[in-house]
Design an enzyme around this catalytic site. Structure first.
Site, PDB file in Angstrom:
ATOM      1  N   ILE A 292     -11.453  11.807 -38.033  1.00  0.00           N
ATOM      2  CA  ILE A 292     -12.549  11.138 -37.324  1.00  0.00           C
ATOM      3  C   ILE A 292     -12.843   9.789 -37.955  1.00  0.00           C
ATOM      4  O   ILE A 292     -12.966   8.769 -37.272  1.00  0.00           O
ATOM      5  CB  ILE A 292     -13.806  12.023 -37.321  1.00  0.00           C
ATOM      6  CG1 ILE A 292     -13.542  13.328 -36.565  1.00  0.00           C
ATOM      7  CG2 ILE A 292     -14.985  11.275 -36.695  1.00  0.00           C
ATOM      8  CD1 ILE A 292     -14.632  14.360 -36.715  1.00  0.00           C
TER       9      ILE A 292
ATOM     10  N   ARG B 275     -22.887  15.940 -41.192  1.00  0.00           N
ATOM     11  CA  ARG B 275     -23.779  17.084 -41.338  1.00  0.00           C
ATOM     12  C   ARG B 275     -25.126  16.613 -41.865  1.00  0.00           C
ATOM     13  O   ARG B 275     -25.209  15.709 -42.707  1.00  0.00           O
ATOM     14  CB  ARG B 275     -23.178  18.149 -42.267  1.00  0.00           C
ATOM     15  CG  ARG B 275     -22.047  18.945 -41.623  1.00  0.00           C
ATOM     16  CD  ARG B 275     -22.561  19.813 -40.487  1.00  0.00           C
ATOM     17  NE  ARG B 275     -21.522  20.605 -39.843  1.00  0.00           N
ATOM     18  CZ  ARG B 275     -20.878  20.276 -38.735  1.00  0.00           C
ATOM     19  NH1 ARG B 275     -21.140  19.098 -38.167  1.00  0.00           N
ATOM     20  NH2 ARG B 275     -19.976  21.076 -38.200  1.00  0.00           N
TER      21      ARG B 275
ATOM     22  N   GLU C  75     -32.235  21.633 -37.193  1.00  0.00           N
ATOM     23  CA  GLU C  75     -31.893  21.423 -35.789  1.00  0.00           C
ATOM     24  C   GLU C  75     -32.231  22.680 -34.997  1.00  0.00           C
ATOM     25  O   GLU C  75     -31.881  23.780 -35.406  1.00  0.00           O
ATOM     26  CB  GLU C  75     -30.404  21.105 -35.640  1.00  0.00           C
ATOM     27  CG  GLU C  75     -29.978  19.813 -36.294  1.00  0.00           C
ATOM     28  CD  GLU C  75     -28.489  19.515 -36.129  1.00  0.00           C
ATOM     29  OE1 GLU C  75     -27.824  20.253 -35.362  1.00  0.00           O
ATOM     30  OE2 GLU C  75     -27.994  18.569 -36.750  1.00  0.00           O
TER      31      GLU C  75
ATOM     32  N   HIS D  35     -27.223  16.039 -31.695  1.00  0.00           N
ATOM     33  CA  HIS D  35     -25.931  16.572 -32.134  1.00  0.00           C
ATOM     34  C   HIS D  35     -24.911  16.568 -30.995  1.00  0.00           C
ATOM     35  O   HIS D  35     -24.282  17.594 -30.691  1.00  0.00           O
ATOM     36  CB  HIS D  35     -26.097  17.993 -32.686  1.00  0.00           C
ATOM     37  CG  HIS D  35     -25.045  18.365 -33.685  1.00  0.00           C
ATOM     38  ND1 HIS D  35     -25.311  19.150 -34.791  1.00  0.00           N
ATOM     39  CD2 HIS D  35     -23.725  18.067 -33.757  1.00  0.00           C
ATOM     40  CE1 HIS D  35     -24.198  19.322 -35.489  1.00  0.00           C
ATOM     41  NE2 HIS D  35     -23.216  18.675 -34.871  1.00  0.00           N
ATOM     42  N   ILE D  36     -24.736  15.409 -30.389  1.00  0.00           N
ATOM     43  CA  ILE D  36     -23.870  15.314 -29.210  1.00  0.00           C
ATOM     44  C   ILE D  36     -22.728  14.320 -29.398  1.00  0.00           C
ATOM     45  O   ILE D  36     -21.978  14.063 -28.447  1.00  0.00           O
ATOM     46  CB  ILE D  36     -24.695  14.929 -27.953  1.00  0.00           C
ATOM     47  CG1 ILE D  36     -25.608  13.707 -28.192  1.00  0.00           C
ATOM     48  CG2 ILE D  36     -25.513  16.117 -27.490  1.00  0.00           C
ATOM     49  CD1 ILE D  36     -24.951  12.383 -28.160  1.00  0.00           C
TER      50      ILE D  36
END
Length: 320
Positions: free
Chosen positions: A152, A232, A261, A280-281
């Site tokens: 990533i 995170r 969350e 968190h998308i």
């Protein structure tokens, strides 16, 4: 080939279910949303379990006597009962790699939004103001520090370089990585904090990364710096982050992940002007599950005897 029983607590679209069944016509697939109810008895008899990695306990592992492989359809595996899994020698794989395109696009979108002051212009539009005095910036020539220079992080760096940004990465050893102009190890990661205009974290949740980012680190950053967390939420304690923002150690925090969350409605982060929150998308995409099942299908072929190596096998002792 010997037929195997595969239970999934993820319910993919019907066409994706059918595609997987066509690829493996001899195997039994049972798809369900969640692991409660009648599906649990099917899980106990399963040899392979497909999950997002958040619905298993050590007791479940003990009951599932035939379980040999857990295919986690996300990158995060920190909520798995590893001690029970390791005691049984169960193989665990994850979906590392499926997030890199949507998360890289999400990150670049935030950088452009910040540099070009799009939010400010929207506010001006609501007031019918033709305000050409708002100062905007360029990404070209800016420095981005990416904590976590894996798949990533590398994809983010690749796109940043296309915009003419200077890319600095942090990985375990500081070894060179593609798309990064400079690299630092996890032991020397504090050094480039002073020069970064954007600090992006894609770090997983490990004992070594929990609360790794402290107040002193925000104080090292530029007052104009932007912090983006898509890894995170436990990288930084919420109270530490709030204090850094209140004292304007940095200009803005974009948070897709948080320690708690979902974030409670009365939490102070919601109303801070120098904070932007998304739920968190950053890795979500309509192509997410097809990519994840591509990895699963590859691994199932190997599991059933086709020559090759399974992808994304988790080292149980290291938990990543």
């Amino acid at each position: 080939m010997i037929a195997v029983k595969i239970v999934s607590s993820i319910l993919p679209p019907a066409e994706l279910q059918e595609l997987v069944r066509q690829l493996f016509p001899d195997d039994e697939f049972i798809f369900n949303k969640g692991l409660k109810g009648e599906i649990y008895n099917e899980f106990i008899d399963a040899e392979i379990f497909i999950t997002y990695g958040e619905d298993l306990t050590a007791e479940d592992i003990e009951k599932a006597k035939h379980l040999k492989w857990i295919s986690v359809m996300s990158a995060g595996v920190e909520k798995l009962p590893f001690e029970a899994i390791q005691a049984r020698g169960i193989v665990v794989t994850n979906a590392r790699g499926v997030h890199q395109i949507p998360m890289a696009e999400y990150t670049l979108g935030l950088m452009l939004r910040h540099a070009k002051r799009f939010d400010r212009f929207l506010d001006e539009q609501k007031e019918s103001n033709w305000n050409r005095g708002i100062r905007t910036e360029e990404l070209h020539g800016a420095t981005v520090l990416i904590l976590g220079a894996g798949a990533i992080g590398g994809e983010i760096a690749k796109r940043c370089q296309l915009f003419g940004m200077h890319t600095i990465g942090v990985n375990t050893t500081g070894r060179a990585a593609e798309n990064f102009n400079e690299m630092y190890s996890i032991e020397s990661w504090e050094e480039p904090l002073r020069q970064a205009d954007y600090i992006v974290s894609v770090l997983p949740s490990l004992e070594s990364t929990t609360h790794m980012l402290q107040k002193k680190h925000f104080e090292l950053m530029k007052e104009s710096a932007v912090f983006i967390n898509i890894g995170r939420g436990d990288l930084v304690e919420t109270d530490v982050l709030i204090k850094a923002l209140q004292e304007q150690d940095i200009a803005h925090a974009y948070l897709d992940v948080l320690e708690q969350e979902p974030l409670p409605e009365d939490h102070p982060l919601w109303t801070m002007e120098n904070v932007t929150i998304t739920p968190h998308i950053s890795g979500k995409s309509k192509r997410y599950l097809p990519r994840a099942f591509d990895i699963f299908s590859h691994n199932l072929h190997i599991y059933k005897g086709v020559p090759g190596e399974m992808k994304n096998v988790i080292q149980l002792d290291r938990r990543y």
